[in-house]
Design an enzyme around this catalytic site. Structure first.
Site, PDB file in Angstrom:
ATOM      1  N   PHE A 193      -0.651   2.115 -10.855  1.00 34.54           N
ATOM      2  CA  PHE A 193      -1.912   2.797 -11.163  1.00 34.54           C
ATOM      3  C   PHE A 193      -3.069   2.090 -10.473  1.00 34.54           C
ATOM      4  O   PHE A 193      -4.063   1.713 -11.066  1.00 34.54           O
ATOM      5  CB  PHE A 193      -2.104   2.842 -12.687  1.00 34.54           C
ATOM      6  CG  PHE A 193      -2.971   3.986 -13.146  1.00 34.54           C
ATOM      7  CD1 PHE A 193      -2.674   5.289 -12.770  1.00 34.54           C
ATOM      8  CD2 PHE A 193      -4.082   3.766 -13.963  1.00 34.54           C
ATOM      9  CE1 PHE A 193      -3.470   6.359 -13.199  1.00 34.54           C
ATOM     10  CE2 PHE A 193      -4.884   4.825 -14.394  1.00 34.54           C
ATOM     11  CZ  PHE A 193      -4.574   6.120 -14.012  1.00 34.54           C
ATOM     12  N   ILE A 213      -4.113   4.637  -5.378  1.00 32.36           N
ATOM     13  CA  ILE A 213      -3.419   5.917  -5.212  1.00 32.36           C
ATOM     14  C   ILE A 213      -2.999   6.514  -6.558  1.00 32.36           C
ATOM     15  O   ILE A 213      -3.210   7.717  -6.804  1.00 32.36           O
ATOM     16  CB  ILE A 213      -2.179   5.757  -4.301  1.00 32.36           C
ATOM     17  CG1 ILE A 213      -2.577   5.116  -2.958  1.00 32.36           C
ATOM     18  CG2 ILE A 213      -1.496   7.104  -4.067  1.00 32.36           C
ATOM     19  CD1 ILE A 213      -3.629   5.842  -2.182  1.00 32.36           C
ATOM     20  N   THR A 219       3.613   2.130  -6.376  1.00 26.44           N
ATOM     21  CA  THR A 219       3.464   0.673  -6.454  1.00 26.44           C
ATOM     22  C   THR A 219       3.260   0.125  -5.038  1.00 26.44           C
ATOM     23  O   THR A 219       3.446   0.842  -4.050  1.00 26.44           O
ATOM     24  CB  THR A 219       4.698   0.014  -7.103  1.00 26.44           C
ATOM     25  OG1 THR A 219       5.836   0.292  -6.304  1.00 26.44           O
ATOM     26  CG2 THR A 219       4.929   0.525  -8.521  1.00 26.44           C
ATOM     27  N   LYS A 244       5.849   3.078   1.351  1.00 23.04           N
ATOM     28  CA  LYS A 244       6.674   3.035   2.572  1.00 23.04           C
ATOM     29  C   LYS A 244       7.836   2.054   2.507  1.00 23.04           C
ATOM     30  O   LYS A 244       8.857   2.264   3.145  1.00 23.04           O
ATOM     31  CB  LYS A 244       5.826   2.569   3.774  1.00 23.04           C
ATOM     32  CG  LYS A 244       4.849   3.548   4.290  1.00 23.04           C
ATOM     33  CD  LYS A 244       3.966   2.891   5.344  1.00 23.04           C
ATOM     34  CE  LYS A 244       2.958   1.930   4.770  1.00 23.04           C
ATOM     35  NZ  LYS A 244       1.870   2.512   4.006  1.00 23.04           N
ATOM     36  N   GLU A 286       5.693  12.586   1.826  1.00 25.71           N
ATOM     37  CA  GLU A 286       4.682  12.913   2.842  1.00 25.71           C
ATOM     38  C   GLU A 286       3.575  11.860   2.909  1.00 25.71           C
ATOM     39  O   GLU A 286       3.089  11.513   3.985  1.00 25.71           O
ATOM     40  CB  GLU A 286       4.069  14.281   2.520  1.00 25.71           C
ATOM     41  CG  GLU A 286       2.991  14.729   3.480  1.00 25.71           C
ATOM     42  CD  GLU A 286       3.531  15.019   4.870  1.00 25.71           C
ATOM     43  OE1 GLU A 286       4.331  15.949   5.008  1.00 25.71           O
ATOM     44  OE2 GLU A 286       3.161  14.303   5.819  1.00 25.71           O
ATOM     45  N   GLU A 294      -7.351  -5.193   5.055  1.00 26.15           N
ATOM     46  CA  GLU A 294      -6.930  -6.025   3.928  1.00 26.15           C
ATOM     47  C   GLU A 294      -7.312  -7.485   4.210  1.00 26.15           C
ATOM     48  O   GLU A 294      -7.572  -7.852   5.356  1.00 26.15           O
ATOM     49  CB  GLU A 294      -5.401  -5.983   3.794  1.00 26.15           C
ATOM     50  CG  GLU A 294      -4.814  -4.594   3.773  1.00 26.15           C
ATOM     51  CD  GLU A 294      -4.742  -4.029   2.371  1.00 26.15           C
ATOM     52  OE1 GLU A 294      -4.647  -4.824   1.433  1.00 26.15           O
ATOM     53  OE2 GLU A 294      -4.814  -2.801   2.241  1.00 26.15           O
ATOM     54  N   ASP A 349       2.631  -1.846  10.257  1.00 25.12           N
ATOM     55  CA  ASP A 349       2.477  -0.641   9.439  1.00 25.12           C
ATOM     56  C   ASP A 349       2.842   0.608  10.255  1.00 25.12           C
ATOM     57  O   ASP A 349       3.585   1.469   9.786  1.00 25.12           O
ATOM     58  CB  ASP A 349       1.025  -0.572   8.939  1.00 25.12           C
ATOM     59  CG  ASP A 349       0.754   0.698   8.166  1.00 25.12           C
ATOM     60  OD1 ASP A 349       1.339   0.861   7.082  1.00 25.12           O
ATOM     61  OD2 ASP A 349      -0.034   1.541   8.645  1.00 25.12           O
ATOM     62  N   LYS A 362       6.036   3.354   9.710  1.00 23.79           N
ATOM     63  CA  LYS A 362       5.881   4.806   9.648  1.00 23.79           C
ATOM     64  C   LYS A 362       6.774   5.493  10.684  1.00 23.79           C
ATOM     65  O   LYS A 362       7.356   6.549  10.421  1.00 23.79           O
ATOM     66  CB  LYS A 362       4.412   5.183   9.837  1.00 23.79           C
ATOM     67  CG  LYS A 362       3.588   4.779   8.605  1.00 23.79           C
ATOM     68  CD  LYS A 362       2.104   4.808   8.861  1.00 23.79           C
ATOM     69  CE  LYS A 362       1.355   4.462   7.574  1.00 23.79           C
ATOM     70  NZ  LYS A 362      -0.067   4.208   7.811  1.00 23.79           N
ATOM     71  N   GLY A 413      -7.092   6.463   1.678  1.00 19.93           N
ATOM     72  CA  GLY A 413      -8.075   6.897   0.688  1.00 19.93           C
ATOM     73  C   GLY A 413      -7.343   7.503  -0.487  1.00 19.93           C
ATOM     74  O   GLY A 413      -6.369   8.222  -0.296  1.00 19.93           O
TER      75      GLY A 413
HETATM   76  N1  LIG Z   1      -4.474   2.987  -0.224  1.00 18.49           N
HETATM   77  C1  LIG Z   1      -4.163   3.978   0.590  1.00 18.49           C
HETATM   78  O1  LIG Z   1      -5.023   4.634   1.147  1.00 18.49           O
HETATM   79  C2  LIG Z   1      -2.708   4.341   0.830  1.00 18.49           C
HETATM   80  C3  LIG Z   1      -2.397   5.393   1.705  1.00 18.49           C
HETATM   81  C4  LIG Z   1      -1.056   5.758   1.877  1.00 18.49           C
HETATM   82  C5  LIG Z   1      -0.062   5.073   1.208  1.00 18.49           C
HETATM   83  N2  LIG Z   1      -0.395   4.037   0.372  1.00 18.49           N
HETATM   84  C6  LIG Z   1       0.680   3.349  -0.355  1.00 18.49           C
HETATM   85  O2  LIG Z   1       0.616   3.734  -1.723  1.00 18.49           O
HETATM   86  C7  LIG Z   1       1.020   2.655  -2.555  1.00 18.49           C
HETATM   87  C8  LIG Z   1      -0.089   2.330  -3.519  1.00 18.49           C
HETATM   88  O3  LIG Z   1      -1.240   1.921  -2.809  1.00 18.49           O
HETATM   89  P1  LIG Z   1      -2.562   1.491  -3.536  1.00 18.49           P
HETATM   90  O4  LIG Z   1      -3.614   1.432  -2.503  1.00 18.49           O
HETATM   91  O5  LIG Z   1      -2.771   2.358  -4.719  1.00 18.49           O
HETATM   92  O6  LIG Z   1      -2.196   0.006  -4.006  1.00 18.49           O
HETATM   93  P2  LIG Z   1      -2.867  -0.813  -5.174  1.00 18.49           P
HETATM   94  O7  LIG Z   1      -4.281  -0.361  -5.348  1.00 18.49           O
HETATM   95  O8  LIG Z   1      -2.581  -2.222  -4.921  1.00 18.49           O
HETATM   96  O9  LIG Z   1      -2.066  -0.334  -6.483  1.00 18.49           O
HETATM   97  C9  LIG Z   1      -0.777  -0.728  -6.770  1.00 18.49           C
HETATM   98  C10 LIG Z   1      -0.528  -0.442  -8.237  1.00 18.49           C
HETATM   99  O10 LIG Z   1       0.826  -0.755  -8.540  1.00 18.49           O
HETATM  100  C11 LIG Z   1       0.843  -1.556  -9.712  1.00 18.49           C
HETATM  101  N3  LIG Z   1       2.037  -2.366  -9.730  1.00 18.49           N
HETATM  102  C12 LIG Z   1       2.341  -3.483  -9.020  1.00 18.49           C
HETATM  103  N4  LIG Z   1       3.574  -3.906  -9.303  1.00 18.49           N
HETATM  104  C13 LIG Z   1       4.064  -3.046 -10.230  1.00 18.49           C
HETATM  105  C14 LIG Z   1       5.303  -2.952 -10.931  1.00 18.49           C
HETATM  106  N5  LIG Z   1       6.271  -3.830 -10.731  1.00 18.49           N
HETATM  107  N6  LIG Z   1       5.458  -1.937 -11.797  1.00 18.49           N
HETATM  108  C15 LIG Z   1       4.488  -1.035 -12.014  1.00 18.49           C
HETATM  109  N7  LIG Z   1       3.306  -1.074 -11.385  1.00 18.49           N
HETATM  110  C16 LIG Z   1       3.106  -2.067 -10.494  1.00 18.49           C
HETATM  111  C17 LIG Z   1      -0.422  -2.355  -9.660  1.00 18.49           C
HETATM  112  O11 LIG Z   1      -0.723  -2.830 -10.939  1.00 18.49           O
HETATM  113  P3  LIG Z   1      -2.114  -3.570 -11.271  1.00 18.49           P
HETATM  114  O12 LIG Z   1      -3.144  -2.498 -11.249  1.00 18.49           O
HETATM  115  O13 LIG Z   1      -1.859  -4.089 -12.656  1.00 18.49           O
HETATM  116  O14 LIG Z   1      -2.278  -4.622 -10.248  1.00 18.49           O
HETATM  117  C18 LIG Z   1      -1.385  -1.271  -9.173  1.00 18.49           C
HETATM  118  O15 LIG Z   1      -1.796  -0.486 -10.243  1.00 18.49           O
HETATM  119  C19 LIG Z   1       1.336   1.500  -1.629  1.00 18.49           C
HETATM  120  O16 LIG Z   1       2.724   1.466  -1.425  1.00 18.49           O
HETATM  121  C20 LIG Z   1       0.589   1.843  -0.369  1.00 18.49           C
HETATM  122  O17 LIG Z   1       1.198   1.298   0.778  1.00 18.49           O
HETATM  123  C21 LIG Z   1      -1.695   3.673   0.182  1.00 18.49           C
END
Ligand SMILES: NC(=O)c1ccc[n+]([C@@H]2O[C@H](COP(=O)([O-])OP(=O)(O)OC[C@H]3O[C@@H](n4cnc5c(N)ncnc54)[C@H](OP(=O)(O)O)[C@@H]3O)[C@@H](O)[C@H]2O)c1
Lengths: 167, 332
Positions: B11, B14, B92, B121, B145, B206, B217, B221, B313
């Protein structure tokens, strides 16, 4: 004017000399000779390709001298560069002896470095170069790129190629 | 009305984006006869669970205010294994070394007959075949997707819209951070290091940018595209990768003077997986700027088709998750 010439030599010793002699007599500058030792034409002659630089007005005389030496002139054409490519090189381009690389490409006869931009921000900083290469065809572009790739790998340069081109 | 019970595992940006989109699209989903009921929301500290449907708005507020949604100390894996539901939305963090929690979550989802929609990914880069096999064995649907190009449709474009076409190659910009850095270096005539610092300040890069700027990355993909669209069994090791860290502002400027921009291009075909900085003609469809992503698909019948869009985003990525969800449940 740059000329490419396809010749046929008799399969007996000393023929190459007979083909090259008229060039100096006519003040033509030889750039490359491609000699297929293994190949034979149906007439059992050896095909040879020349690329040379000469004045247009000397061309007829050159042909006549060659024929007089018993060398058959099969084709004469203007040697035109039909393909062109730009490549960016990043790294210590200067220390790598860029002139040497350019010479290697120019010496092929089928490809030529026609433009070079260089930027050197500082002694220890990586420089950048954009090299434009013209060549007679796509395959020759690839051969010129192979030379660049070889140099880039040896001298740790980053070579940035146009999209769609593989080296 | 068809009720789809789902969990959201992860959570962060995304996961929260997905929750917001599910809230704002509630009526639209109902118009498709879909009632999407989230029965659990999980972050790293625990879960909120309600088989009758958790209050997503309250989850979003609680996460914002307290840093966690956790009301119960139960992990995502336990939620997947023990709670009755149909769909796991897996968001996650990406881990490309082990697959991380995501891999275990997805496997557990398939083992218990659940469908998976993910933006993660890591597991797909490492264990694509195994995941597909597990999904098939349990008759689960598996959609991802959002893993490539965020909002930009590539996988579904090829699999659905262009169905019947043989795909020869896909080339594109698949990493918004690299695109941003290269675009800004050119605009500002500034060094890679300076623009990287700016990107970090803006949250575009990052704190450890190597995953993006070294081309890793993009390579991941490509692996997903190679496996999902070309039927290959590729892994990260099959990709030749060069990143953007050596690019200089001078090189960008010289390229521009000659009608080119330099972009980090990923390309995949049956013959080759390659990530490298490339000269792209300024008027070429792939020459998009800012943080945009773009992909050009070369097909047998339709010729070349190019899509562009936001590669990252929360809401943009959630849009891809939503469309995966809809396409699973609308079609059966
Ligand atoms: N950001 C983007 O624009 C984007 C775009 C495409 C794909 N993605 C992919 O989408 C995924 C999520 O990205 P994000 O940006 O949302 O990352 P993020 O902000 O770091 O969120 C990750 C979430 O996963 C939770 N988490 C971590 N370990 C966990 C576990 N073992 N069990 C359950 N929850 C867990 C984290 O908990 P906490 O909140 O407690 O830390 C956090 O809520 C990633 O794989 C990323 O590569 C991201």
């Amino acid at each position: 004017m740059r000329i490419s010439m396809d010749l046929e030599l008799k399969d007996v010793p000393g023929q190459m000399l007979l083909a090259l002699q008229p060039l100096s007599e006519c003040r033509a500058n030889l750039i490359t000779v491609v000699h297929h030792h293994q190949k034979r034409t149906p007439r059992n002659t050896m095909p040879v390709q020349l690329v040379l630089e000469t004045k247009p007005e000397n061309l007829e005389l050159l042909k006549a001298r060659l024929e007089a030496n018993g060398v058959r002139v099969v084709r004469v054409g203007e040697h035109r560069f039909r393909e062109s490519i730009s490549v960016v090189l990043i790294g210590h381009v200067i220390h790598t002896g860029i002139q040497d690389t350019i010479n290697r490409i120019d010496k092929t006869g089928f490809a030529e470095v026609v433009d070079l931009s260089l930027s050197m921000p500082g002694i220890e900083m990586p420089s950048s170069a954009l090299i434009k290469i013209d060549a007679v065809g796509k395959e020759e572009i690839q051969q010129a790129l192979a030379i660049l790739k070889d140099v880039s790998a040896k001298k740790d340069l980053l070579m940035v190629l146009p999209i769609g081109i593989q080296a | 009305m068809k009720t789809i019970c789902t969990s959201i595992i992860g959570f962060g940006a995304i996961g929260q984006g997905v929750a917001e989109v599910l809230l704002s699209k509630k009526e639209y989903l109902e118009s498709l006869d879909l009632d999407v009921r989230v029965i659990a929301v999980v972050d790293s500290r625990g879960a909120t669970i309600d088989p009758a449907g958790v209050d997503l708005a309250a989850c979003l507020t609680r996460k914002r205010e307290t840093g966690t949604v956790a009301l119960e100390k139960i992990s995502g894996l336990e939620v997947i294994k023990t709670l009755d539901h149909e769909l796991v939305i897996e968001t996650t963090p990406t881990n490309i070394e082990t697959g991380g929690a995501g891999l275990l979550n997805m496997m557990a989802a398939f083992e218990t007959g659940k469908d998976v929609v993910t933006s993660n990914k890591g597991p797909l880069t490492l264990k694509y075949r195994e995941l597909q096999k597990a999904a098939k064995a349990s008759g689960s649907k598996f959609r991802f997707e959002a893993t490539v190009g965020g909002s930009m449709p590539v996988i579904n474009l090829v699999n659905e819209v262009l169905a019947g076409n043989e795909v020869r190659s896909i080339k594109g910009i698949l990493n918004g951070t690299c695109n941003y850095i290269l675009s800004r270096m050119l605009e500002e005539k500034a060094s890679y290091t300076d623009i990287l610092a700016e990107s970090m300040e803006l949250g575009i890069a990052e704190t450890d940018p190597s995953y993006d700027v070294e081309g890793i990355d993009t390579a991941c993909k490509l692996v997903i595209l190679a496996n999902a669209l070309f039927g290959l069994e590729a892994t990260y090791k099959d990709v030749e990768v060069t990143g953007i860290t050596k690019i200089t502002p001078d090189a960008l400027e010289m390229a521009r003077e000659n009608g080119y921009v330099i972009k980090l291009i990923g390309e995949v075909s049956r013959e080759r997986l390659l990530v490298a900085p490339r000269l792209v003609p300024i008027n070429h469809p792939l020459a998009v700027g800012g943080t945009l992503n773009v992909a050009s698909v070369e097909t047998e019948l339709a010729g070349e088709i190019t899509v562009t869009g936001k590669g990252a985003g929360p809401i943009e990525t959630a849009s891809a998750v939503l469309s995966d969800l809809i396409s699973i449940y609308r079609e059966c």
